[in-house]
Design an enzyme around this catalytic site. Structure first.
Site, PDB file in Angstrom:
ATOM      1  N   GLU A  97       5.389  -2.489  -3.962  1.00 59.47           N
ATOM      2  CA  GLU A  97       6.653  -2.625  -3.636  1.00 59.47           C
ATOM      3  C   GLU A  97       6.739  -1.190  -2.541  1.00 59.47           C
ATOM      4  O   GLU A  97       6.591  -0.060  -2.888  1.00 59.47           O
ATOM      5  CB  GLU A  97       7.529  -2.162  -4.784  1.00 59.47           C
ATOM      6  CG  GLU A  97       9.066  -2.503  -4.329  1.00 59.47           C
ATOM      7  CD  GLU A  97      10.033  -1.454  -5.023  1.00 59.47           C
ATOM      8  OE1 GLU A  97      11.067  -1.491  -4.648  1.00 59.47           O
ATOM      9  OE2 GLU A  97       9.701  -0.881  -5.920  1.00 59.47           O
ATOM     10  N   CYS A 108      14.488   2.511  -2.521  1.00 57.49           N
ATOM     11  CA  CYS A 108      14.266   1.287  -1.994  1.00 57.49           C
ATOM     12  C   CYS A 108      15.366   0.114  -1.972  1.00 57.49           C
ATOM     13  O   CYS A 108      15.213  -0.744  -1.362  1.00 57.49           O
ATOM     14  CB  CYS A 108      13.029   0.612  -2.685  1.00 57.49           C
ATOM     15  SG  CYS A 108      12.812   0.796  -4.138  1.00 57.49           S
TER      16      CYS A 108
END
Length: 319
Positions: A276, A310
């Protein structure tokens, strides 16, 4: 607030209710602290003032890393064959420990990562949620499911653990992301090596300590803080590491993908890499939106915790 969510697990059905796991009710999210209440503010302030970041001994040699991976590889078969309900209950026990230490853990997150009260509280709540949710979702993966009904055939599918898992977690959600990746691998029968970001090793250590106390064997779950050139490199390249779960920068993530693609002769599998590396998140404001609320929401998402998420909004699409 407590009355409002009393029957919420059954009403919302966010997960199955599993016999032998926790309270045997479906999952529901951990409620945040209500900082509009003076008592909540006072108790929280006292707890975070008393919190202490634990000292951590780093792993500094390749030989030490080799021994750590040895232990994880040897422990895998027993943990793989452990009753899935037993593995799930480890997570439920850990969630209970996190609840009892919740504000203290927030204090450690704040000291290491500079989070505000609400951000730290959310971080710890999300960690509890990961434990409770994965505990309920994992057991059904290991029940054999029949495929079709051909006469004379018994076709089945089921899942099995992969092996040694390296968890390489970031500093911006130092408890939630570290905990989430760790317990997901643990509850599905993998042995886990936890390498947190250098800035936030203390909270990573506390996560492991609570999981050990909750019943995770110390050779199944190991904590390996240390320089990336030694610890990270060994985890990514060791032929016995089957899974790498990484959250962090694009540059490091791509380096992990490239390194893991080199498969030595003695490695019997292709490594599974979960990377990620951030996102470009959009908020869509359509014609029916309350524009005043939309402005506040965009501002909070984009600039809360300095945008160091994020999940932060980086694009606004307005009809």
């Amino acid at each position: 607030g407590i009355l409002r969510i009393k029957d919420a697990p059954e009403r919302h059905l966010l997960s199955p209710a599993v016999v032998g796991v926790g309270d045997e009710r479906p999952f529901f999210t951990e409620p945040y602290r209500d900082f509009s209440e003076s008592e909540a503010r006072s108790n929280f302030a006292s707890a975070i003032a008393a919190s202490v970041v634990p000292s951590v001994d780093p792993v500094t040699t390749v030989e030490a890393m080799t021994a750590i991976v040895d232990r994880a590889a040897q422990a895998f078969s027993n943990w793989r064959d452990t009753d899935p309900i037993v593995r799930s209950q480890v997570l439920v026990n850990a969630a209970a420990f996190m609840r009892t230490r919740r504000d203290d853990l927030c204090g450690v997150v704040m000291r290491e990562a500079g989070k505000t009260w609400r951000e730290a509280d959310g971080d710890v709540c999300e960690s509890i949620d990961f434990c409770e949710y994965y505990a309920r979702m994992a057991p059904e993966l290991f029940e054999r499911e029949r495929l079709g009904s051909f006469i004379g055939e018994d076709d089945q599918q089921f899942y099995q653990p992969r092996g040694v898992t390296a968890v390489i977690s970031p500093w911006n959600f130092p408890m939630a992301i570290c905990c989430g990746m760790t317990v997901a691998a643990l509850v599905t029968g993998n042995t886990v090596l936890v390498k947190p970001a250098g800035q936030t090793v203390g909270i990573g250590r506390l996560i492991c300590e609570m999981l050990w106390e909750a019943g995770a064997p110390k050779d199944v779950l190991q904590f390996v803080a240390g320089p990336g050139s030694i610890v990270g490199s060994a985890l990514v390249r060791d032929p016995r590491v089957a899974i790498i779960a990484f959250t962090g920068s694009k540059a490091v993530g791509l380096n992990i993908l490239e390194a893991a693609g080199n498969i030595p002769e003695e490695q019997p599998f292709v490594k599974k890499i979960v990377c990620e590396m951030g996102g470009k998140n959009a908020i869509i404001v359509d014609a029916s939106a309350d524009l005043d609320e939309a402005v506040l929401g965009v501002r909070q998402s984009a600039f809360g915790y300095q945008g160091q998420k994020c999940s932060a909004c980086s694009r606004v699409i307005v009809v």
